[in-house]
Write a protein that holds these residues in place. Structure first.
Motif, PDB file in Angstrom:
ATOM      1  N   LYS A  85       0.839  -1.207   0.000  1.00 12.32           N
ATOM      2  CA  LYS A  85       0.000   0.000   0.000  1.00 12.32           C
ATOM      3  C   LYS A  85       0.873   1.255   0.000  1.00 12.32           C
ATOM      4  O   LYS A  85       0.774   2.106   0.897  1.00 12.32           O
ATOM      5  CB  LYS A  85      -0.936   0.005   1.210  1.00 12.32           C
TER       6      LYS A  85
ATOM      7  N   ASP B 199       4.894  -6.947  -4.630  1.00  9.31           N
ATOM      8  CA  ASP B 199       3.781  -6.198  -4.053  1.00  9.31           C
ATOM      9  C   ASP B 199       3.089  -7.052  -2.996  1.00  9.31           C
ATOM     10  O   ASP B 199       2.441  -8.051  -3.305  1.00  9.31           O
ATOM     11  CB  ASP B 199       2.799  -5.801  -5.160  1.00  9.31           C
TER      12      ASP B 199
ATOM     13  N   THR C 245       0.645  -5.950  -1.127  1.00  2.23           N
ATOM     14  CA  THR C 245      -0.743  -5.527  -0.969  1.00  2.23           C
ATOM     15  C   THR C 245      -1.656  -6.709  -1.286  1.00  2.23           C
ATOM     16  O   THR C 245      -1.549  -7.285  -2.373  1.00  2.23           O
ATOM     17  CB  THR C 245      -1.076  -4.355  -1.903  1.00  2.23           C
TER      18      THR C 245
ATOM     19  N   GLU D 282      -4.328  -9.281  -2.624  1.00  6.30           N
ATOM     20  CA  GLU D 282      -5.037  -9.246  -3.901  1.00  6.30           C
ATOM     21  C   GLU D 282      -6.481  -8.764  -3.748  1.00  6.30           C
ATOM     22  O   GLU D 282      -7.097  -8.303  -4.705  1.00  6.30           O
ATOM     23  CB  GLU D 282      -5.010 -10.619  -4.567  1.00  6.30           C
ATOM     24  N   SER D 283      -7.025  -8.895  -2.543  1.00  5.35           N
ATOM     25  CA  SER D 283      -8.403  -8.442  -2.293  1.00  5.35           C
ATOM     26  C   SER D 283      -8.497  -6.923  -2.168  1.00  5.35           C
ATOM     27  O   SER D 283      -9.590  -6.366  -2.125  1.00  5.35           O
ATOM     28  CB  SER D 283      -8.941  -9.087  -1.014  1.00  5.35           C
ATOM     29  N   GLU D 284      -7.344  -6.241  -2.132  1.00  2.71           N
ATOM     30  CA  GLU D 284      -7.325  -4.788  -1.984  1.00  2.71           C
ATOM     31  C   GLU D 284      -6.679  -4.145  -3.212  1.00  2.71           C
ATOM     32  O   GLU D 284      -5.862  -4.744  -3.900  1.00  2.71           O
ATOM     33  CB  GLU D 284      -6.564  -4.395  -0.713  1.00  2.71           C
ATOM     34  N   PHE D 285      -7.043  -2.901  -3.458  1.00  4.87           N
ATOM     35  CA  PHE D 285      -6.541  -2.180  -4.636  1.00  4.87           C
ATOM     36  C   PHE D 285      -5.076  -1.816  -4.467  1.00  4.87           C
ATOM     37  O   PHE D 285      -4.631  -1.400  -3.399  1.00  4.87           O
ATOM     38  CB  PHE D 285      -7.348  -0.903  -4.867  1.00  4.87           C
ATOM     39  N   SER D 286      -4.299  -1.985  -5.531  1.00 11.46           N
ATOM     40  CA  SER D 286      -2.922  -1.503  -5.576  1.00 11.46           C
ATOM     41  C   SER D 286      -2.727  -0.733  -6.876  1.00 11.46           C
ATOM     42  O   SER D 286      -3.082  -1.215  -7.957  1.00 11.46           O
ATOM     43  CB  SER D 286      -1.934  -2.671  -5.500  1.00 11.46           C
ATOM     44  N   ALA D 287      -2.157   0.457  -6.762  1.00  9.50           N
ATOM     45  CA  ALA D 287      -1.894   1.280  -7.945  1.00  9.50           C
ATOM     46  C   ALA D 287      -0.630   0.843  -8.669  1.00  9.50           C
ATOM     47  O   ALA D 287      -0.323   1.335  -9.751  1.00  9.50           O
ATOM     48  CB  ALA D 287      -1.785   2.753  -7.547  1.00  9.50           C
TER      49      ALA D 287
ATOM     50  N   ASN E 183       1.473  -1.667 -10.864  1.00 13.76           N
ATOM     51  CA  ASN E 183       1.247  -2.728 -11.855  1.00 13.76           C
ATOM     52  C   ASN E 183       2.302  -2.581 -12.957  1.00 13.76           C
ATOM     53  O   ASN E 183       3.146  -1.683 -12.923  1.00 13.76           O
ATOM     54  CB  ASN E 183      -0.178  -2.673 -12.429  1.00 13.76           C
TER      55      ASN E 183
ATOM     56  N   ARG F  31       2.910 -10.018  -7.666  1.00 11.48           N
ATOM     57  CA  ARG F  31       1.844  -9.664  -6.725  1.00 11.48           C
ATOM     58  C   ARG F  31       1.561 -10.855  -5.815  1.00 11.48           C
ATOM     59  O   ARG F  31       1.273 -11.963  -6.268  1.00 11.48           O
ATOM     60  CB  ARG F  31       0.575  -9.276  -7.490  1.00 11.48           C
TER      61      ARG F  31
END
Length: 271
Positions: free
Chosen positions: A15, A45, A47, A49-54, A56, A73
């Motif tokens: 995050k 990453d 963060t 997978e169930s949450e948004f990550s900017a 990519n 990820r």
């Protein structure tokens, strides 16, 4: 340099603050452009997978070519050290463990590589670091006591002033400066850990039992069993992170869990 060196880089995010991460990647790209080195960057990453990550592949391609960076990820946050350990076993000459909250001088990579090429006994390089406000962040440390860690991390300033001499001794204030290489400090903190890859691999990376905090202290103690560690002030970094006590109760709990593991693994020292 006569021959290009091979460099792998691991950077773990969770995050992240995107402005800060972008500044880190920009400074990394600039520093890599100053040296004749083949490199590959692994961005791991944590963060969930169930949450948004900017973060990519498209975002990373604004800084590096597609062939030079891999994005991994994780399904969930596996911990800082365990995520970095994805790169254990890679074949390269050098490996850089990098935080996502720093900026480096444009010649930081070049000077790190040159030092390790010229000093074959050195397996880990640690740089000169300042905070965002210009104050020195002292990565080289003497072995800690429980008292010193609690005092440094959680005591108010008025209390810390009473024990300034003890804190200065812990942070090696009288031994570490901004112009002299120091060989084999007892331990180093790790926002920028530049390894000879064979040493990184031989140590097996971080001890994955540390979810967060103290994994760098533990690793630097183990590195010293097989090679030198060098503090090289020509390599300059600005670090914007740290301060577990300011990040909330979850980080404080993680800090104490890792502290207990560290002392149980090595040696308890109370004062």
């Amino acid at each position: 340099m006569n021959k290009p060196a091979e460099l792998t880089i691991s950077l773990v995010v969770y995050k992240p603050l995107m402005k800060q991460l972008s500044e880190t990647l920009q400074s990394l790209a600039l520093s890599l452009s100053q040296v004749d080195v083949s490199y590959h960057i692994y961005v791991i990453d944590n963060t969930p997978e169930s949450e948004f990550s900017a973060v990519n592949e498209k975002y990373l391609s604004t800084f590096f070519s597609h062939n030079d960076v891999s994005y991994i990820r994780k399904e969930q946050n596996v911990g800082f050290g365990k995520a970095h350990n994805f790169t254990v076993g890679l074949k390269s000459t050098f490996h850089l463990v990098l935080n996502p909250d720093l900026t480096m001088d444009k010649d930081a990579i070049e000077k790190s590589i040159q030092y390790l090429l010229n000093n074959k006994k050195c397996g880990l390089l640690t740089p000169y670091v300042t905070w965002s406000d210009g104050k020195v962040q002292r990565l080289c440390k003497n072995y800690p006591s429980v008292f010193i860690l609690l005092l440094r991390g959680f005591a108010p300033k008025i209390i810390r002033r009473l024990f300034k001499a003890k804190l200065n001794k812990y942070e090696m204030v009288d031994e570490i400066n901004d112009h002299t290489v120091f060989i084999n400090p007892p331990m180093v903190s790790g926002c920028f850990m530049f390894f000879r890859t064979e040493v990184w691999n031989k140590c097996g990376g971080f001890d994955s039992r540390y979810f967060l905090y103290f994994e760098d202290f533990d690793l630097s103690i183990r590195v010293k069993e097989i090679s030198q560690i060098a503090y090289v002030p020509e390599v300059k970094i600005i670090h914007h992170g740290g301060f577990a006590a300011r990040k909330g109760i979850k980080h404080i709990i993680l800090f104490f869990k890792s502290m207990m593991l560290f002392f149980n693994t090595h040696q308890w020292k109370w004062f």
